[in-house]
Design a protein around this motif. Structure first.
Motif, PDB file in Angstrom:
ATOM      1  N   LEU A   1       0.828  -1.204   0.000  1.00  0.00           N
ATOM      2  CA  LEU A   1       0.000   0.000   0.000  1.00  0.00           C
ATOM      3  C   LEU A   1       0.863   1.255   0.000  1.00  0.00           C
ATOM      4  CD1 LEU A   1      -2.736  -0.773   2.696  1.00  0.00           C
ATOM      5  CD2 LEU A   1      -3.032  -0.804   0.218  1.00  0.00           C
ATOM      6  N   PRO A   2       0.343   2.368  -0.525  1.00  0.00           N
ATOM      7  CA  PRO A   2       1.008   3.653  -0.322  1.00  0.00           C
ATOM      8  C   PRO A   2       1.135   3.958   1.175  1.00  0.00           C
ATOM      9  CG  PRO A   2      -0.653   3.841  -2.038  1.00  0.00           C
ATOM     10  CD  PRO A   2      -0.831   2.482  -1.404  1.00  0.00           C
ATOM     11  N   LYS A   3       2.188   4.630   1.529  1.00  0.00           N
ATOM     12  CA  LYS A   3       2.476   4.902   2.944  1.00  0.00           C
ATOM     13  C   LYS A   3       1.314   5.636   3.627  1.00  0.00           C
ATOM     14  CE  LYS A   3       6.744   5.858   3.797  1.00  0.00           C
ATOM     15  NZ  LYS A   3       7.237   4.679   4.553  1.00  0.00           N
ATOM     16  N   SER A   4       0.692   6.573   2.917  1.00  0.00           N
ATOM     17  CA  SER A   4      -0.389   7.355   3.533  1.00  0.00           C
ATOM     18  C   SER A   4      -1.577   6.484   3.918  1.00  0.00           C
ATOM     19  CB  SER A   4      -0.849   8.469   2.586  1.00  0.00           C
ATOM     20  OG  SER A   4      -1.339   7.919   1.372  1.00  0.00           O
ATOM     21  N   LEU A   5      -1.818   5.392   3.185  1.00  0.00           N
ATOM     22  CA  LEU A   5      -2.919   4.485   3.525  1.00  0.00           C
ATOM     23  C   LEU A   5      -2.559   3.611   4.719  1.00  0.00           C
ATOM     24  CD1 LEU A   5      -4.341   3.292   0.080  1.00  0.00           C
ATOM     25  CD2 LEU A   5      -4.693   5.439   1.298  1.00  0.00           C
ATOM     26  N   ILE A   6      -1.303   3.183   4.769  1.00  0.00           N
ATOM     27  CA  ILE A   6      -0.860   2.383   5.921  1.00  0.00           C
ATOM     28  C   ILE A   6      -1.025   3.181   7.211  1.00  0.00           C
ATOM     29  CG2 ILE A   6       1.085   1.137   6.951  1.00  0.00           C
ATOM     30  CD1 ILE A   6       2.207   0.803   4.104  1.00  0.00           C
TER      31      ILE A   6
ATOM     32  N   GLY B   1       6.198   1.004   2.779  1.00  0.00           N
ATOM     33  CA  GLY B   1       5.097   1.662   2.081  1.00  0.00           C
ATOM     34  C   GLY B   1       5.535   2.442   0.863  1.00  0.00           C
ATOM     35  N   ARG B   2       4.702   2.400  -0.182  1.00  0.00           N
ATOM     36  CA  ARG B   2       5.029   3.087  -1.434  1.00  0.00           C
ATOM     37  C   ARG B   2       4.897   4.599  -1.297  1.00  0.00           C
ATOM     38  NH1 ARG B   2       1.486   2.415  -5.436  1.00  0.00           N
ATOM     39  NH2 ARG B   2      -0.044   1.111  -4.376  1.00  0.00           N
ATOM     40  N   LYS B   3       5.737   5.329  -2.003  1.00  0.00           N
ATOM     41  CA  LYS B   3       5.656   6.790  -2.048  1.00  0.00           C
ATOM     42  C   LYS B   3       4.669   7.244  -3.114  1.00  0.00           C
ATOM     43  CE  LYS B   3      10.366   7.580  -0.348  1.00  0.00           C
ATOM     44  NZ  LYS B   3      11.702   8.185  -0.636  1.00  0.00           N
ATOM     45  N   ASP B   4       4.518   6.426  -4.169  1.00  0.00           N
ATOM     46  CA  ASP B   4       3.576   6.806  -5.230  1.00  0.00           C
ATOM     47  C   ASP B   4       2.148   6.524  -4.783  1.00  0.00           C
ATOM     48  OD1 ASP B   4       2.981   3.886  -6.209  1.00  0.00           O
ATOM     49  OD2 ASP B   4       5.175   4.060  -6.207  1.00  0.00           O
ATOM     50  N   SER B   5       1.188   7.079  -5.530  1.00  0.00           N
ATOM     51  CA  SER B   5      -0.215   7.027  -5.110  1.00  0.00           C
ATOM     52  C   SER B   5      -1.058   6.060  -5.922  1.00  0.00           C
ATOM     53  CB  SER B   5      -0.835   8.428  -5.205  1.00  0.00           C
ATOM     54  OG  SER B   5      -0.104   9.351  -4.438  1.00  0.00           O
ATOM     55  N   GLY B   6      -0.667   5.800  -7.167  1.00  0.00           N
ATOM     56  CA  GLY B   6      -1.507   5.031  -8.068  1.00  0.00           C
ATOM     57  C   GLY B   6      -1.203   3.551  -8.094  1.00  0.00           C
ATOM     58  N   ILE B   7      -2.176   2.784  -8.586  1.00  0.00           N
ATOM     59  CA  ILE B   7      -2.017   1.337  -8.680  1.00  0.00           C
ATOM     60  C   ILE B   7      -0.973   0.979  -9.729  1.00  0.00           C
ATOM     61  CG2 ILE B   7      -3.783   0.900 -10.455  1.00  0.00           C
ATOM     62  CD1 ILE B   7      -3.122  -1.169  -7.246  1.00  0.00           C
ATOM     63  N   ASP B   8      -0.634   1.906 -10.608  1.00  0.00           N
ATOM     64  CA  ASP B   8       0.407   1.626 -11.600  1.00  0.00           C
ATOM     65  C   ASP B   8       1.782   1.492 -10.954  1.00  0.00           C
ATOM     66  OD1 ASP B   8       0.551   4.304 -10.927  1.00  0.00           O
ATOM     67  OD2 ASP B   8       0.752   5.034 -12.980  1.00  0.00           O
ATOM     68  N   GLY B   9       1.853   1.717  -9.641  1.00  0.00           N
ATOM     69  CA  GLY B   9       3.112   1.554  -8.927  1.00  0.00           C
ATOM     70  C   GLY B   9       3.389   0.133  -8.477  1.00  0.00           C
ATOM     71  N   VAL B  10       2.444  -0.802  -8.715  1.00  0.00           N
ATOM     72  CA  VAL B  10       2.684  -2.208  -8.376  1.00  0.00           C
ATOM     73  C   VAL B  10       2.803  -3.002  -9.677  1.00  0.00           C
ATOM     74  CG1 VAL B  10       1.344  -1.950  -6.248  1.00  0.00           C
ATOM     75  CG2 VAL B  10       0.247  -2.921  -8.284  1.00  0.00           C
ATOM     76  N   PRO B  11       3.359  -4.213  -9.641  1.00  0.00           N
ATOM     77  CA  PRO B  11       3.456  -5.025 -10.856  1.00  0.00           C
ATOM     78  C   PRO B  11       2.082  -5.236 -11.494  1.00  0.00           C
ATOM     79  CG  PRO B  11       4.814  -5.970  -9.114  1.00  0.00           C
ATOM     80  CD  PRO B  11       4.029  -4.859  -8.481  1.00  0.00           C
ATOM     81  N   GLN B  12       2.031  -5.149 -12.817  1.00  0.00           N
ATOM     82  CA  GLN B  12       0.799  -5.279 -13.592  1.00  0.00           C
ATOM     83  C   GLN B  12      -0.226  -4.211 -13.226  1.00  0.00           C
ATOM     84  OE1 GLN B  12      -0.171  -9.683 -13.043  1.00  0.00           O
ATOM     85  NE2 GLN B  12      -0.436  -9.484 -15.260  1.00  0.00           N
TER      86      GLN B  12
ATOM     87  N   THR C   1      -8.393   8.666 -12.430  1.00  0.00           N
ATOM     88  CA  THR C   1      -7.558   8.373 -13.603  1.00  0.00           C
ATOM     89  C   THR C   1      -6.222   9.101 -13.502  1.00  0.00           C
ATOM     90  OG1 THR C   1      -8.702  10.176 -14.778  1.00  0.00           O
ATOM     91  CG2 THR C   1      -9.494   7.927 -15.161  1.00  0.00           C
ATOM     92  N   GLY C   2      -6.229  10.285 -12.887  1.00  0.00           N
ATOM     93  CA  GLY C   2      -4.978  11.025 -12.719  1.00  0.00           C
ATOM     94  C   GLY C   2      -3.968  10.253 -11.896  1.00  0.00           C
ATOM     95  N   MET C   3      -4.409   9.725 -10.754  1.00  0.00           N
ATOM     96  CA  MET C   3      -3.488   9.006  -9.867  1.00  0.00           C
ATOM     97  C   MET C   3      -3.098   7.636 -10.414  1.00  0.00           C
ATOM     98  SD  MET C   3      -4.650   9.824  -5.934  1.00  0.00           S
ATOM     99  CE  MET C   3      -6.350   9.250  -6.130  1.00  0.00           C
ATOM    100  N   HIS C   4      -4.056   6.920 -10.996  1.00  0.00           N
ATOM    101  CA  HIS C   4      -3.788   5.529 -11.363  1.00  0.00           C
ATOM    102  C   HIS C   4      -3.269   5.347 -12.787  1.00  0.00           C
ATOM    103  CE1 HIS C   4      -5.333   4.121  -7.579  1.00  0.00           C
ATOM    104  NE2 HIS C   4      -6.499   4.696  -7.778  1.00  0.00           N
ATOM    105  N   ALA C   5      -3.381   6.387 -13.618  1.00  0.00           N
ATOM    106  CA  ALA C   5      -2.944   6.225 -15.012  1.00  0.00           C
ATOM    107  C   ALA C   5      -2.075   7.369 -15.522  1.00  0.00           C
ATOM    108  CB  ALA C   5      -4.170   6.069 -15.922  1.00  0.00           C
ATOM    109  N   LYS C   6      -2.041   8.509 -14.803  1.00  0.00           N
ATOM    110  CA  LYS C   6      -1.330   9.665 -15.324  1.00  0.00           C
ATOM    111  C   LYS C   6      -0.244  10.191 -14.383  1.00  0.00           C
ATOM    112  CE  LYS C   6      -5.018  11.274 -18.377  1.00  0.00           C
ATOM    113  NZ  LYS C   6      -4.147  11.255 -19.585  1.00  0.00           N
ATOM    114  N   GLY C   7       0.093   9.408 -13.376  1.00  0.00           N
ATOM    115  CA  GLY C   7       1.201   9.776 -12.516  1.00  0.00           C
ATOM    116  C   GLY C   7       0.933  10.865 -11.509  1.00  0.00           C
ATOM    117  N   TRP C   8      -0.347  11.184 -11.256  1.00  0.00           N
ATOM    118  CA  TRP C   8      -0.664  12.211 -10.264  1.00  0.00           C
ATOM    119  C   TRP C   8      -0.303  11.714  -8.873  1.00  0.00           C
ATOM    120  CZ3 TRP C   8      -5.629  15.604 -10.705  1.00  0.00           C
ATOM    121  CH2 TRP C   8      -5.685  16.200 -11.970  1.00  0.00           C
ATOM    122  N   SER C   9       0.175  12.622  -8.047  1.00  0.00           N
ATOM    123  CA  SER C   9       0.419  12.306  -6.645  1.00  0.00           C
ATOM    124  C   SER C   9      -0.863  12.494  -5.836  1.00  0.00           C
ATOM    125  CB  SER C   9       1.511  13.215  -6.073  1.00  0.00           C
ATOM    126  OG  SER C   9       1.042  14.562  -6.032  1.00  0.00           O
TER     127      SER C   9
END
Length: 599
Positions: free
Chosen positions: A192-197, A267-278, A501-509
């Protein structure tokens, strides 16, 4: 964007059948055709086996047969079992031709095919296994609700209490597996992203450190039915004490210590699901799952930007109506901080206000709805253990109607509760939103059982968002701030298209998404942060509301234009609601047939 939206929705019809011959897809069944009893038996078999496979869903539906079961969904063998289940019924569907089914059965076949396909696709990703716990959506929170004794798990008989003990024993195994899986997730990059943990840690801190008799899971012991004998109370008290002291609380402590140390560190620093494999592939799957369309992230993002612009112009009109001098962003801050919109001092006053909204619009409901549910309805405050991270929500009543539907509203601090969107919120979560939609489905004797508990977010949340626009027709929104609240809630859903879509596909924080929301809506910063983190925890779910609403509004406008004086709003709403949750393309096809039949 409207033409793109329409064409994409229509395209999804390709996904709703199970390898049928082309000639079958256009074959219309006459009304006099006999119902295929073998197919009905297949649907019954599917429902029965699904309830056994997912006993928590059975409990939520009011089916008590599996109240002692809690399968460990984190084990590989359970994954194989679910895959085998869906593969079996998908293959069985292929043996039934549309020409041998009634029109209603054809709909059920298409719905079941969709259900199998989307579940099998979900199983092909590791997200659920390796990130089993988040702050808002995961099964541990549902079990916490059950433990409170005020949710779906019954505590009326000694058998009920013993069922819960057996379920807790299995749940304890799940907790241990969750820790194992999360450790595996760290190694494979599924974290999970660190902020969610940081939001999950306090939830487990309470469960780990609360003393026995104040513990959430001890609540049923404090609320024994009066008919229990002293011997029964004593026996159950000992067993609950042992389960908590020897199993659950140690597991909660173990998870709490793991979450605040190793897991938080990873915990991940990025916010989107594109930060995990697949992650990118998973997000496209999530879009399909939650919108029931084949839209792309770019299409949805652009649609969201257009909707945000449209709603902003409507908000400007309200700002001028109330005579506010300043920018729209200043007006957002004014609404957020206006003490006149925070008139309450106790949760009861807030609950009473929602009930008053219901009473106010009751006379107008007859004009818009011919069918109304028999299932009861109540408003309750969200339980304290999950209130800090919760949104307002609706929990369905039981299938037999004996347990009412519940509109839960979080009230962490009554003195800071802002009422400006309460009318729209009640329409969405309660009446005629989720309560009408879900209860009428559950009460519909013409639907096969498996369709009474299905949930497609684009339809279900799309309907609820659509009903927010019915406020003026129901005698509400006479106060401009309440109308602004409706615009604010619609804006909230339009913003979701952009930020999800910004966070999960366009690299938004996370921070960029929060800033975008603050600039375009009047929700409090704390509420916006909670919402953004909600989207982070369940990619794609937030897209379903606006996509579904736009489709239902489009269908209403089309029916009204084509039918003219023959258009009956009560019958239109009946047509939308009578088939229950179905993918949007099937709904569009159904309404088009209805329009043609009247024309």
């Amino acid at each position: 964007m409207k033409n793109i939206f329409v064409s994409v929705i229509t395209a999804t019809l390709l996904f709703y059948s199970c390898k049928q011959e082309k000639k079958e897809t256009t074959n219309l069944v006459t009304k006099t055709q006999k119902v295929n009893t073998d197919f009905d038996n297949l649907l019954k078999e599917y429902n029965e086996r699904k309830l056994r496979l997912f006993p928590i869903s059975a409990t939520q539906a009011g089916d008590a047969r599996y109240n002692d079961k809690f399968p460990n969904s984190l084990l590989t063998e359970y994954t194989y079992k679910t895959e085998s289940f869906y593969d079996y019924f998908k293959s069985k569907l292929e043996s039934y031709k549309n020409s041998d089914l009634s029109e209603s059965q054809q709909m059920s076949k298409a719905v079941l095919a969709w259900d199998c396909d989307i579940a099998l696709a979900q199983n092909s990703f590791k997200n659920d296994l390796l990130m089993p716990i988040n702050q808002m959506w995961t099964i541990n929170l549902t079990i916490g609700q059950f433990a409170s004794g005020s949710s779906s798990q019954p505590f009326k008989t000694v058998v009920d209490y013993k069922n819960w003990l057996l379920r807790l024993d299995s749940y304890n195994n799940w907790l241990k597996s969750a820790k194992d899986r999360m450790q595996e997730g760290i190694k494979e990059g599924y974290v999970l992203p660190k902020s969610l943990i940081e939001k999950v840690i306090p939830q487990f801190k309470v469960l780990a450190n609360t003393t026995l008799k104040d513990h959430l899971f001890y609540t049923p012991i404090k609320n024994f039915p009066s008919k229990f004998s002293n011997e029964e109370k004593e026996e159950l008290s000992k067993k609950y004490t042992n389960v908590l002291n020897e199993k659950l609380i140690p597991s909660f402590k173990s998870l709490y210590n793991f979450l605040k140390t190793d897991y938080l560190k990873a915990g991940r620093k990025d916010s989107g699901i594109d930060g995990v494999p697949q992650g990118k592939e998973y997000y496209q799957h999530a879009i399909k799952k939650y919108t029931t369309t084949t839209m792309t992230a770019d299409e949805i993002h652009n649609l969201g930007l257009n909707e945000v612009g449209r709603i902003l112009s409507e908000m400007e009109k309200v700002k001028e109506q109330v005579g506010f001098k300043g920018s729209l962003k200043d007006f957002f801050n004014y609404v957020r901080e206006n003490k006149e919109l925070m008139p309450y001092t106790s949760p009861k006053q807030i609950i009473d206000n929602f009930n008053a909204i219901h009473e106010k619009m009751k006379p107008q409901l007859e004009k818009l709805f011919g069918n109304k549910p028999k299932t009861g309805f109540i408003v309750k405050q969200t339980e304290k253990f999950r209130e800090a991270s919760a949104s307002a929500e609706y929990n369905p009543g039981s299938l037999d109607g004996t347990r009412p539907g519940v509109f839960y509203t979080p009230i962490p601090n009554a003195t800071k509760y802002n009422v400006f969107s309460d009318e729209a919120l009640f329409l969405h979560e309660a009446i005629p939103g989720h309560h009408y939609q879900i209860s009428l489905t559950q009460e519909n004797k013409n639907l096969p059982d498996f369709r009474k508990t299905l949930w497609y977010s684009a339809y279900g949340e799309g309907w609820a968002l659509y009903t927010e626009n019915l406020g003026k027709e129901l005698g509400l929104y006479t106060d401009p701030y309440q109308y602004f609240g409706m615009l604010g809630m619609e804006m909230h859903r339009a913003i979701r298209l952009v930020v999800d879509t910004g966070m999960h596909a366009k690299g938004w924080s996370r921070e960029k998404a929060i800033e975008y929301s603050l600039n375009n809506e009047a929700e409090s910063e704390a509420s916006i942060i909670s919402e953004i983190e909600r989207y982070m925890a369940n990619p794609g779910q937030a897209l379903s509301y606006k996509i579904g609403q736009l489709k239902i509004r489009e269908l209403r406008a089309k029916a009204k234009k084509v039918l003219g004086d023959k258009f009956d709003i009560r019958e239109f709403h009946n047509q939308i609601l009578e088939t229950g949750c179905i993918p949007l393309a099937l709904l569009e096809n159904k309404i088009n047939k209805w329009i043609t039949s009247l024309k």
